[in-house]
Every structure is written in C-alpha cells, then in structure tokens.
Design an enzyme around this catalytic site. Sequence first.
Site, PDB file in Angstrom:
ATOM      1  N   HIS A 378       4.094  62.156  49.249  1.00  0.00           N
ATOM      2  CA  HIS A 378       3.792  62.153  50.687  1.00  0.00           C
ATOM      3  C   HIS A 378       2.801  61.089  51.123  1.00  0.00           C
ATOM      4  CE1 HIS A 378       5.843  65.740  52.333  1.00  0.00           C
ATOM      5  NE2 HIS A 378       5.752  66.205  51.109  1.00  0.00           N
ATOM      6  N   LYS A 569      -2.534  64.398  66.346  1.00  0.00           N
ATOM      7  CA  LYS A 569      -2.322  64.368  64.889  1.00  0.00           C
ATOM      8  C   LYS A 569      -3.702  64.506  64.252  1.00  0.00           C
ATOM      9  CE  LYS A 569      -0.315  60.348  65.569  1.00  0.00           C
ATOM     10  NZ  LYS A 569       0.949  60.556  64.913  1.00  0.00           N
ATOM     11  N   ARG A 570      -3.746  64.644  62.924  1.00  0.00           N
ATOM     12  CA  ARG A 570      -5.048  64.699  62.273  1.00  0.00           C
ATOM     13  C   ARG A 570      -5.848  63.442  62.601  1.00  0.00           C
ATOM     14  NH1 ARG A 570      -6.269  69.108  58.652  1.00  0.00           N
ATOM     15  NH2 ARG A 570      -8.174  67.951  58.284  1.00  0.00           N
ATOM     16  N   LYS A 575      -4.707  56.507  61.077  1.00  0.00           N
ATOM     17  CA  LYS A 575      -3.873  56.824  62.249  1.00  0.00           C
ATOM     18  C   LYS A 575      -4.354  56.082  63.496  1.00  0.00           C
ATOM     19  CE  LYS A 575      -2.470  61.356  60.440  1.00  0.00           C
ATOM     20  NZ  LYS A 575      -1.005  61.237  60.316  1.00  0.00           N
ATOM     21  N   THR A 677       6.201  63.201  61.441  1.00  0.00           N
ATOM     22  CA  THR A 677       7.240  64.057  62.026  1.00  0.00           C
ATOM     23  C   THR A 677       6.914  64.338  63.488  1.00  0.00           C
ATOM     24  OG1 THR A 677       6.100  65.934  61.025  1.00  0.00           O
ATOM     25  CG2 THR A 677       8.092  65.172  59.928  1.00  0.00           C
ATOM     26  N   LYS A 681       9.348  64.672  66.998  1.00  0.00           N
ATOM     27  CA  LYS A 681       9.287  65.757  67.997  1.00  0.00           C
ATOM     28  C   LYS A 681       9.165  65.174  69.399  1.00  0.00           C
ATOM     29  CE  LYS A 681       7.174  68.544  64.443  1.00  0.00           C
ATOM     30  NZ  LYS A 681       5.915  68.819  63.746  1.00  0.00           N
TER      31      LYS A 681
END
Length: 842
Positions: A378, A569-570, A575, A677, A681
């Site tokens: 992952h 998101k985290r 990110k 993911t 969405k």
Amino acid sequence: MAKPLTDQDKRKQISVRGLAGVENVTDLKTNFNRHLHFTLVKDRNVATKRDYYFALANTVRDFLVGRWIRTQQHYYEKDPKRVYYLSLEFYMGRTLQNTMVNLALENACDEATYQLGLDMEELQDIEEDAGLGNGGLGRLAACFLDSMASLGLAAYGYGIRYEFGIFNQKIVDGWQVEEADDWLRYGNPWEKARPEYMRPVHYYGRVEHTAEGVKWVDTQVVLALPYDTPVPGYRNNIVNTMRLWSAKAPCDFNLKDFNVGGYIQAVLDRNLAENISRVLYPNDNFFEGKELRLKQEYFVVAATLQDIIRRFKASKFGSTEFVRLDLSTLPEKVAIQLNDTHPALAIPELMRTLVDIEKLDWDKAWDIVVRTCAYTNHTVLPEALERWPVDLFHNLLPRHLEIIYEINSRHLERIGKLYPGDLDRLRRMSLIEEADGKKINMAHLCIVGSHAVNGVARIHSEIIKATVFKDFYESDPEKFQNKTNGITPRRWLVMCNPGLAEVIAERIGEEYIRDLDQLKTLLEFVDDDTFIRDVAKVKQENKMKFSAYLEEHYKVKINPNSMFDVQVKRIHEYKRQLLNCLHIITLYNRIKKDPKKSWTPRTIMIGGKAAPGYHTAKMIIKLITSIGDIVNNDPVVGDLLKVIYLENYRVTLAEKVIPASDLSEQISTAGTEASGTGNMKFMLNGALTIGTMDGANVEMAEEAGEENLFIFGMRVADVEAMDKIGYDAASYYNRLPELKQAMDQISGGFFSPGQPELFRDLVNMLMQHDRFKVFADYEAYIQTQDRVSTLYKDPKAWTKMVIHNIAGCGKFSSDRTISQYAREIWGMEPSMEKIAAPDDPR
C-alpha cells in the site's frame, strides 16, 4: 408548495422491488414493536430515541440472520474455495442504512417508521461509526467485503475488535485535540459473540528442539474471542462474515499468585492481556515499532489461522463427521490475502503450524504457504515500511524468529545461485537488515512467502517494480501484479447520493449498480439539456443540504452558490495540504488587491485527522484554521472566499460532504500516493478533480479523458530528475512574487498576530527540507486553479465535464477490483447468482 423530497424518498424511487415478503410494512411494524417491548424496554412510553434505533436495527438484523445462516449452509454444501482477507483495519462506518440498501428494505422500513411516528434519518444518526481504521487502507477493506459478498465469493474478513477505534478529533483554538472513541459504550446490535470458537494465542516462552520435533513452551496465553458481523451482498441473499477478535485473559491468568495473597493484583493484571485489543494505533503511512503493536499483529494472525485450519479440516459437503487430514490441498481450498504487511506474521505462523504441529517436512510446508498467501503493498514511503527489531521478536515470538531465519537462509541460498558473487544484492534482498541494529523487513518476508504481490494502482505497481522491490521483481517477475483499487457503488452512490443514483437510473436503468461499467452509456446524454439540468440540480440540492449541516454544526453561513472546493484525507506532508494553503492565501491576496473584480466565489473545506505524534501534521491543521480565522472575518472578502476546517472527518461525514463537492483536491507529489480511493468517490459523485499524475488519478484521467480533469504539475519522471539535481525551494521563492508574499505572511505572523513565530517550523521545513517539493508545483497549481474558476462560471460546460467523469467511473468499482483478485490471484470465479432467500423454497 410541495414538500422537498428527502434522501429516503429518492432512494425509494430507484425502483426497489424488494425481496420476497419484505415489503410487508405491517410485519416490520410488528417486529419493531416486539423488539422494543421484549428486547429493550417494557413500556414504550419510556423509550428513548436510542431504544428506537436499537429496535429498528434488530428488526433489520432479523432479515439478515436467516440469509446469513443459509449462506453458510450453502458454502458447506458446495465446499467452494474460501478467501480470507486479513487486515488490521476495517473502516466500516455505519451499518443500518447500508444493510437496508443491500437488502432492498429501505422502502418498507421508511414507511413503517413513518407510520410509527418516527424519523428514519434521526434514528440513523444515533448509530456510532465503526471507526476501526485510519483511512484508505481500512476503508478499502470495508469496500472489498461488500464486493466479495455481492460477487458471491465465500469470503471472510478477519481483524481486531478494537474497543477504541480511530480517535474523535476536536478542534480547540485551531489545534487538534484527540478524544477516545468509545464506540461500543451503548452496545453494537450488528455483532454476535461466538465464545464457542475462542482460540488460544501464545506469547514469550522458549523453544525446545526434541526428538519428536520443535516445541514452543512456557508461553503466556491470551484467549481470542470472536465477534461476527454479517456482511450482506447487494440483493443476492448472500451474507458473508467479518470476524473480529477480542482479547480475553484465561481464567487461570496469574491466579497462582492467589496462593501468596496476590488475588486482587492477579485479577487486575488480566487487563495486561486484554489490552491487546483495546485500541487502534492511529498512524497512517507511518510505522511505530511498539511491542503492543507486534502483539496485535500476531494476535489476529494466530487466532485466524487456527480458525482457517479448523474450517478447512471440517468443510466437506456439509458433513460434520468428515475431516480433511491432508493439508497438502490447502491452497486449492484456501486463499489468504495480506492487506499490507501488518498481517505478515501469517507466513511464519502457517509454517509453524504445518511443520511443528502438523509434522509436514519443510519443503512441502513452504510450498503450501507460498501457494496460499498473497500480499498487497500500500505504500512506497520508507517511513511506512515495517521493520521489527530482532531482539523484540526473540523475546515475544522466539519460534517465529527461528522460522524467519530459516526462510531467509533458504531464500538467500536461492538468490546466491541466481546471482553468483553479487553480495550487495544478497544484502539488499535479505529479510534481516543488519544496519542500525538487526531488523526484520516485513515487506521482504511478504514477498518471499507469497505467490502474488500487487500494488494498488498501475503507476504504483510500476514504481514498486522499478524501485523499492526492484531486486525481487528481477528474480521473480511473474509474482508481481497490479490491482487498481475501487469503491463500492452501493455505499458511495446509492446510499450517500440517492438523487444522483436516481437521475442515472432514469436514463440507463438500475443494473449499473451491480455493473458500474454501464455508466459509459451516459456519454449518449452528454449533450442532453434535460440530463445536464438534472445532474446540476442534484448537485445544488446536495450543496444546500450540506450548507444547512455546516450552519447547524459550525455556526457558519455558507454561500451554496459558491464552488465547494474540498480536500478531505489524512493530514500528511505528502498529501500537500500546504499547497492548498498557499492557494488560499494567494486567492485572498488577489481579492484584497482588487475586490471589485468578478471573482468566482469559493468555499474551501479541508478535513482530516493528524496522527497524534506527528508534529508537522498538527501544525498544518493549526495553519489552516489560522488562515480561516483571518479570511472568514475580513469584510472586504465577504462570501467570495470562506475556509472551513471539517472537524472529525470520518466515513459518516464523507457520505455528506462528497456528494456536495464541486472540486476534489488530489494534489500529492507524483509518486507518493499509492492509489487513493477518495478521488474515486468524488468522481462518482460528480465532482471534478484537480490533481497531479499520481496514484489512480492517472487511470481516472485515462477513463474520463485527461481534458476532463484539471491535471497539473510534475510527473514521476520529473520528480526523479529533480531528485538527481537537487530541489532548491529558495529559487521558486525568489522567482514567484505571489509565493514569496504568501510565505512572508506565514513567517511574519500575519495569520498568527499574537504569536509571530508560531509557524516557524513549517516555514523552515518548506524552505530547507521539503521532501514533497510543494514550491515546485505551486505555479502550475495556481494557473490550473485559475482555469477551474473560469470554467465554473459556465455551469453547462462544467456539468458536461462532470458527466464525462461520472461516465468514466466504471473501472473504479471495487466489484471490478475484487473480480480481478478472484480470477488472477485467488483462483476463484465471481458469480452474479442469487441464492434462495430463507422464506423461499430451496
């Protein structure tokens, strides 16, 4: 004026034909009252809303149980191959509504509760999220369970029943504060304890090599108590099982101390054993090597493998007498999928079982293990890869350490023959890393002990072959595969966005819910004015609803006609929430400079949790909230720009914000996000993506057409080239006046007037040692955001681009992902067959 349709009404319009007998509202009301009266309270007059929720949950569960039993009977009769999905995280969210959607019960339940004078949405809001995961990895596991049941696979999810899931996040004075998530305090109507399947798990002790074989003795025992949760497929009457283990001290735990008067202490010490399943580690993409975490990883693996072998031995055409004694056929009947390296100990534990207990010789046992196990990677971030100190293993799992050394010895012998004299390759490929204290590289263990290794998006799978696992790919190229992640369209469209699901069903029918590829046919309607208007109307209704939610919970007035620009998101440096911050500041400065200009109004929402020990991530949250304080209170800006931090982002909040979003921020540095993911969405729910060519964004651009996404910034090759020459943040700072102004404002205390030095660490990181090269993509990001603003002013063109995106979503169904796992890794065939319901003749 007609009353606006609720989400329930819209879901009803997706012509729910219901399962046999289910539409009997009278029966539902009778069962509801029976549960309220007998299961919960004697007198309806004293019932609370929570009692009503439990009565409804139990009523719905009644429809699950018969199907659950029949499904398991079906598996015992057919004796199919079974897949076991091992994951330390299952981020399930709420269960009630998802179950009603999958059983086609929502119609009848809504009518029954209405006739009883109750509000279904209020009852649903009482349910606690099952937050047994950190982010993408845990939510993926939940989507996969839904798809495995919907595709008729004999599948089991195995994990830990954490007493406390991912912490609840409070924002206090702009800072994240963590609170324990006591999700079980009112009980959980969806689980069933199965004490008859309790299993012992051993720790510590020592190893004896005897004439009869190897014995692991003088161990400490903890009991694993299973709790089963039903996982219904979509309208096929199949109900699979998620089994989560809870740690229990054995009755005789330390009670020998009673003889010397230590009875009270002995009973209190039981907590030490039971702590194993107490709390989820709240780290995402960061490895923390603590003994308790290793105990958790072994706990789930040891209990699960005992269960797998028990079921394998007993499973034969429904016969309880027949026992399979020959374990050589295990790979024909069992597939074990390791969700990241957390359950890696399944490999040495299965070896221990086969060699020490079942008395197979090493080579035969090893062949069984490799053919049974498969590994999903992952992440490529080095800080996320698990490396356990050998000393810790030696103390906690001495026999497993011996087995890992033996696996390594044979593995290195093979590599030595393949590449004679290449000592450096042997060092790189060893399961044991010698530098900086001896450590076991769990990813290497997973690769060596599995027959298949997959990444979770095409670009990610290529990166692991070319970089982090290059040596392993060269020696065993046939092991490596790609399985691009997916999401379940049941939860992430039908359930959370019924308006859009219905608009689509009106054009192409309902079969797309089971076959998302059918969305491609929406391209026929891309120029249809009525369809364009319907899609835009649904989005606007979702925005109005979410605006009302924000006003109620955040006491902030939102302009529902503004663009909803969302990054949830985290919180992690890779990110790049900081890049988003720089855009907000740039936009703010531009509006201040020329407030009369025709700006596109934006409401920018950022949400997500930071790992409690991750200082930089917590500072990023404080920066976002501080920017919001300045921007939101500036009368010159008004409602042209608003910044909102979405507190306590979780599955239930995602189900609200994603359908309301216009723009989805997927802006990680190319080569760092394995897949994502959330990006899928947003795409399915009609938001446009601004993003880098990273993770699944690459395939999303391919499916929808790159011209229908806002792609910007460096590609993986550009990042690699920059790494070679070195990244110089100062050169961008000096060359780009708007970037310089934004950074000077942060460092000068403009956003922290009382504490000018508050963000010194963040500024220093961005200027001196930013691994994720925020400044390098700043200019392209700002220019692309300008394109976004321009397009948003043309609603028709915007919505046409949205339709292209929705039509391109077919690939990103978890049904497609799981079909590929089944056929290409597990050797199983998915089925669209519907089995008989309990009230149907068999």
